[in-house]
Design a protein around this motif. Sequence first.
Motif, PDB file in Angstrom:
ATOM      1  N   GLU A   1      -9.581 -46.715 -52.362  1.00  0.00           N
ATOM      2  CA  GLU A   1     -10.467 -47.901 -52.470  1.00  0.00           C
ATOM      3  C   GLU A   1     -12.252 -47.522 -51.982  1.00  0.00           C
ATOM      4  N   LEU A   2     -12.231 -46.341 -51.819  1.00  0.00           N
ATOM      5  CA  LEU A   2     -13.876 -45.936 -51.414  1.00  0.00           C
ATOM      6  C   LEU A   2     -13.793 -44.617 -51.975  1.00  0.00           C
ATOM      7  N   TYR A   3     -12.702 -44.091 -52.729  1.00  0.00           N
ATOM      8  CA  TYR A   3     -12.991 -42.555 -53.324  1.00  0.00           C
ATOM      9  C   TYR A   3     -13.760 -41.681 -52.545  1.00  0.00           C
ATOM     10  N   ALA A   4     -12.724 -41.625 -51.079  1.00  0.00           N
ATOM     11  CA  ALA A   4     -13.350 -40.678 -50.125  1.00  0.00           C
ATOM     12  C   ALA A   4     -12.169 -39.972 -49.497  1.00  0.00           C
ATOM     13  N   LEU A   5     -12.772 -39.308 -48.633  1.00  0.00           N
ATOM     14  CA  LEU A   5     -11.545 -38.458 -47.461  1.00  0.00           C
ATOM     15  C   LEU A   5     -12.301 -38.447 -46.415  1.00  0.00           C
ATOM     16  N   ILE A   6     -11.654 -39.187 -45.295  1.00  0.00           N
ATOM     17  CA  ILE A   6     -12.157 -39.103 -43.796  1.00  0.00           C
ATOM     18  C   ILE A   6     -11.325 -39.481 -43.034  1.00  0.00           C
ATOM     19  N   GLY A   7     -11.645 -38.048 -42.129  1.00  0.00           N
ATOM     20  CA  GLY A   7     -11.565 -37.872 -40.952  1.00  0.00           C
ATOM     21  C   GLY A   7     -10.997 -38.646 -39.645  1.00  0.00           C
ATOM     22  N   GLU A   8      -9.952 -38.782 -39.497  1.00  0.00           N
ATOM     23  CA  GLU A   8      -8.947 -39.094 -38.418  1.00  0.00           C
ATOM     24  C   GLU A   8      -9.765 -39.502 -37.179  1.00  0.00           C
ATOM     25  N   ARG A   9     -10.471 -38.426 -36.426  1.00  0.00           N
ATOM     26  CA  ARG A   9     -10.979 -38.054 -35.485  1.00  0.00           C
ATOM     27  C   ARG A   9     -12.349 -37.876 -35.503  1.00  0.00           C
ATOM     28  N   SER A  10     -12.903 -37.005 -36.214  1.00  0.00           N
ATOM     29  CA  SER A  10     -14.157 -36.675 -36.408  1.00  0.00           C
ATOM     30  C   SER A  10     -14.858 -37.340 -37.198  1.00  0.00           C
ATOM     31  N   ARG A  11     -14.026 -38.522 -38.115  1.00  0.00           N
ATOM     32  CA  ARG A  11     -14.665 -39.517 -38.911  1.00  0.00           C
ATOM     33  C   ARG A  11     -15.921 -39.070 -40.515  1.00  0.00           C
ATOM     34  N   ARG A  12     -15.831 -37.549 -39.992  1.00  0.00           N
ATOM     35  CA  ARG A  12     -15.995 -36.909 -41.200  1.00  0.00           C
ATOM     36  C   ARG A  12     -15.943 -37.620 -42.941  1.00  0.00           C
ATOM     37  N   ARG A  13     -16.616 -38.028 -43.482  1.00  0.00           N
ATOM     38  CA  ARG A  13     -16.251 -38.414 -44.560  1.00  0.00           C
ATOM     39  C   ARG A  13     -16.962 -37.452 -46.277  1.00  0.00           C
ATOM     40  N   PHE A  14     -15.528 -37.569 -47.086  1.00  0.00           N
ATOM     41  CA  PHE A  14     -16.405 -35.961 -47.947  1.00  0.00           C
ATOM     42  C   PHE A  14     -16.072 -37.440 -49.340  1.00  0.00           C
ATOM     43  N   ARG A  15     -17.191 -38.287 -49.743  1.00  0.00           N
ATOM     44  CA  ARG A  15     -17.603 -39.287 -50.902  1.00  0.00           C
ATOM     45  C   ARG A  15     -17.446 -39.186 -52.267  1.00  0.00           C
ATOM     46  N   LEU A  16     -17.648 -39.082 -52.974  1.00  0.00           N
ATOM     47  CA  LEU A  16     -17.738 -39.435 -54.760  1.00  0.00           C
ATOM     48  C   LEU A  16     -19.501 -38.899 -54.555  1.00  0.00           C
ATOM     49  N   GLY A  17     -20.133 -37.966 -55.029  1.00  0.00           N
ATOM     50  CA  GLY A  17     -21.422 -38.733 -55.535  1.00  0.00           C
ATOM     51  C   GLY A  17     -22.096 -37.160 -54.453  1.00  0.00           C
ATOM     52  N   ASP A  18     -21.381 -37.325 -53.098  1.00  0.00           N
ATOM     53  CA  ASP A  18     -22.452 -36.672 -51.937  1.00  0.00           C
ATOM     54  C   ASP A  18     -22.369 -34.956 -52.547  1.00  0.00           C
ATOM     55  N   ARG A  19     -23.744 -34.663 -51.645  1.00  0.00           N
ATOM     56  CA  ARG A  19     -23.671 -32.733 -51.675  1.00  0.00           C
ATOM     57  C   ARG A  19     -23.433 -32.398 -50.505  1.00  0.00           C
ATOM     58  N   VAL A  20     -22.832 -31.022 -51.324  1.00  0.00           N
ATOM     59  CA  VAL A  20     -22.119 -30.248 -50.195  1.00  0.00           C
ATOM     60  C   VAL A  20     -22.879 -28.939 -50.148  1.00  0.00           C
ATOM     61  N   MET A  21     -22.029 -27.926 -49.517  1.00  0.00           N
ATOM     62  CA  MET A  21     -22.595 -26.411 -49.110  1.00  0.00           C
ATOM     63  C   MET A  21     -20.936 -25.898 -49.549  1.00  0.00           C
ATOM     64  N   VAL A  22     -20.997 -25.238 -51.119  1.00  0.00           N
ATOM     65  CA  VAL A  22     -19.963 -24.359 -50.597  1.00  0.00           C
ATOM     66  C   VAL A  22     -19.695 -22.934 -50.445  1.00  0.00           C
ATOM     67  N   LYS A  23     -18.907 -22.346 -50.263  1.00  0.00           N
ATOM     68  CA  LYS A  23     -18.557 -20.715 -50.787  1.00  0.00           C
ATOM     69  C   LYS A  23     -17.133 -20.499 -51.536  1.00  0.00           C
ATOM     70  N   VAL A  24     -16.986 -19.953 -51.826  1.00  0.00           N
ATOM     71  CA  VAL A  24     -16.029 -19.270 -53.806  1.00  0.00           C
ATOM     72  C   VAL A  24     -15.008 -18.717 -52.542  1.00  0.00           C
ATOM     73  N   HIS A  25     -13.974 -19.045 -52.577  1.00  0.00           N
ATOM     74  CA  HIS A  25     -12.900 -18.562 -51.379  1.00  0.00           C
ATOM     75  C   HIS A  25     -12.143 -17.574 -52.552  1.00  0.00           C
ATOM     76  N   GLY A  26     -11.472 -18.175 -53.809  1.00  0.00           N
ATOM     77  CA  GLY A  26     -10.941 -17.649 -54.756  1.00  0.00           C
ATOM     78  C   GLY A  26     -11.198 -18.161 -56.072  1.00  0.00           C
ATOM     79  N   VAL A  27     -10.509 -17.447 -57.109  1.00  0.00           N
ATOM     80  CA  VAL A  27     -10.329 -17.982 -58.449  1.00  0.00           C
ATOM     81  C   VAL A  27      -9.237 -16.924 -59.450  1.00  0.00           C
ATOM     82  N   ASP A  28      -9.181 -17.814 -59.753  1.00  0.00           N
ATOM     83  CA  ASP A  28      -7.679 -18.242 -60.763  1.00  0.00           C
ATOM     84  C   ASP A  28      -7.406 -18.207 -62.501  1.00  0.00           C
TER      85      ASP A  28
END
Length: 846
Positions: free
Chosen positions: A668-695
């Motif tokens: 209902e929130l279109y989000a992943l939320i941490g159970e203890r840390s309460r970190r939230r990853f939601r649609l539209g949020d900006r993040v920094m990522v590293k390329v880990h692998g490519v198939d």
Amino acid sequence: MRERIAEFIREKAYKPMGFTELAEALGIPEKQHARLRRTLEQMERAGEVVRTRTERYGAPERMNLVAGRLQGHPRGFAFVVPDQPGAEDVFIGREALGGAWHNDRVIARIHGRVRADERPEGEVIRILERANARVVGTFEATRHLAYVVPDDKRLPEDIYVPKGMTNGARNGEKVVVQIVHWPDARRGAEGRVVERLGMKGDAGVDIVSIIRKHGLPEAFPDKVLREAEQVPDAVSEEQVRAEGRRDLRSWMIVTIDGEDAKDLDDAISVVRLGPNRWQLGVHIADVSAYVPEGSALDREAYRRGTSVYLADRVVPMLPPRLSNGICSLNPGVDRLTLSCVMEIDARGEVRSYEIFPAVIRTTARLTYTAVNRILAGEPGAAEGLEPLVPMCREMAELMAVLRERRMRRGALDFDLPEAKVQLNEQGWPTDILRVDRGISERIIEEFMLIANETVAEHCSELGLPLLYRIHEPPASDRVAGLSEFLHLFGYNLRLPRDGSVAPKDLQKVTAWAKDRPEENLIGSVLLRTMKQARYSEERQGHFGLAAEYYCHFTAPIRRYPDLVVHRTLHAHLKHPRGLPARLRSRWERKLPEAAEHCSDRERLAAEAERETIELKKAEFMSDKIGERFEGIISGVTPWGFYVQLANTVEGLVHVSTLTDDYYHFHSELYALIGERSRRRFRLGDRVMVKVHGVDVDNRQVDFLLDEESDVQTVVAVPRKGRQRAARKAAAGGSGQLGKAKAATKKGRRKEKSRATGSRAVADLVNEPAEPRREPDVVRLHGQSREGARYDMWGLPVPAGRGRERDGTDPTVSNPFSLTAPPARAEAKPSRTVKRVRRRPGMRPSK
């Protein structure tokens, strides 16, 4: 006879009949029984009738059956897309496929629904038509057996290649395999290698594999090429003096296309007639003058349906001698056109128009880049093009008028970026560029749209048979899902009770999202909400354009429906008092089949084009392992979240790589939320990522969340409701005193709970509120719905957590995820070898 049978068996009083009974009921004499039998066989192959085990004929929808095309899924299950318009898709589990493969035409029996809010489920009981006689894949060989692993992950199994049918293929080579034995309950599919494409990874093999996979015809048949050679390479004076063809060679007419375009099928002219009036001419290559109906050129063009523009090449609809030669509106040479000249007022309304054959000579071949530079006033941009600058400015002004007219009536305007791949000589991607529409691109778009609308209205008012371009309104359940999605960003899409939506309602959404960080994301979701446009012999309007009349008229070099429209216009010009009855009857009979065929070819071409772009994106990222990029979360699922980079490359941050906590998916929130840390990853949020692998094989890019990402966290406010009162009562004892205290406190909180409850969900999804202590904290309030479950931090536990499920479960509801769940490639070898070894009577191959 076919229509008569179909109408009879769908009558309410009809009951399944045998052949003799049906012939008697229809009053068909015995001498026509052979024709009746052939017709019934044709209808049975098409899924229009079903013959039961007792040799009786009936309508499938009256027998709890559905006929349609099977849409496979990489996870093994599939859906039957019914032939009947408006019918629901039917879910088919892996075990209920009955040997059917992706894109086969099947008949399925409907068993019912597992839940009221889900699709009906069923099983395939009959395969009407096979769609994968040839399959492209990778040849794999072991000491005792050989098999081909299909490139299309929607095909449910590998194909065993018996000894003597390998055609000398080597391990790891890309091949085309011809199916010689379709799978059944006891045996898997078998095939023989008919073409070796080259070793996997060799230059050009990847694109050729996609061409073969989608069955795109590259070489033209000899007969077609011979006809093309007979076409003159210049316009003759006899053609110029032909009856009804006007000479417009003195007009200032230009083409505007991309730098690498070779098939120039549209040209434009603009003249200001007064303070609030323009004359707009849209001049389209007259392909019908060189491709007669029924000729070998015409039959091949119909078979192809459309030109296909791949990352490194074009698979044309017409031979290059026509598409790049006599039909292309090249500068400085005479060319035949079908022209639509319109007088347009200050409100963008067409006050008068003429449609006629003409001969033109374009003044210049302009490019989008050059016109954009001229209109931006860049120094030196107009060098050598000075006479054309005033017309370019008139074009821009008229474009704005026409666009404003479309916006007033509620048309949707998606300004989504496209990706352009730059390749080196070996076909390797050197860069992925984000391409945005400029003013020149909008000029061509608006001018082509108004010409298409004018021609469609002209033909409709005359009652001419035509292939319309239609776009139906979105389904009510998709609109409801869109409404929930938009609520996440604080937008309230108000809908009537029947769930319908008007174009203007969605236009307001695009206007509201303009220049917001999630603009592209919302635009993508809007596109996925709507149905696909298609061709039809019936005029049903175009929802996205908010147009009552619309057809495709402006690209006959690369789209067959446009060629059909040109023939209709020429026939009317030749017979202004009415089409001959025989000609009208023939076209009306052919148009429904042509509409379906051209729609199918268009979808296939779009899929091939998209697949080549995704392949080149994966190849481009394959040497970027460890590099950091900024992106926006474009999709959230139970298995992780997808991140789209500025160059449109999209990759997955798998939930297993988020090792600092247990993350729950809140649909209902279109989000992943941490159970203890309460970190939230939601649609539209900006993040920094590293390329880990490519198939590259699966076109998948894997990201890791960068440590420096600025991630929002949420703080739970203790819930003021029944659950907390119950905990207090339990802590105070089970006696009457504890109960009384709990009831008293509950009563004192009643009014406050009412006030805060209605804001609960909005507080969850809106922008972060001002925190008390931590600067990067969002306050999370408990939901007010009774019976909701909460974890140790007071976060609402997603519904259905009592039932364990993952991304492989088709009941996981996330209609707006931009990418399918990633395939588990590591399980493939053991799955393949184990399945092949179980086949009885199999001989080892060398």
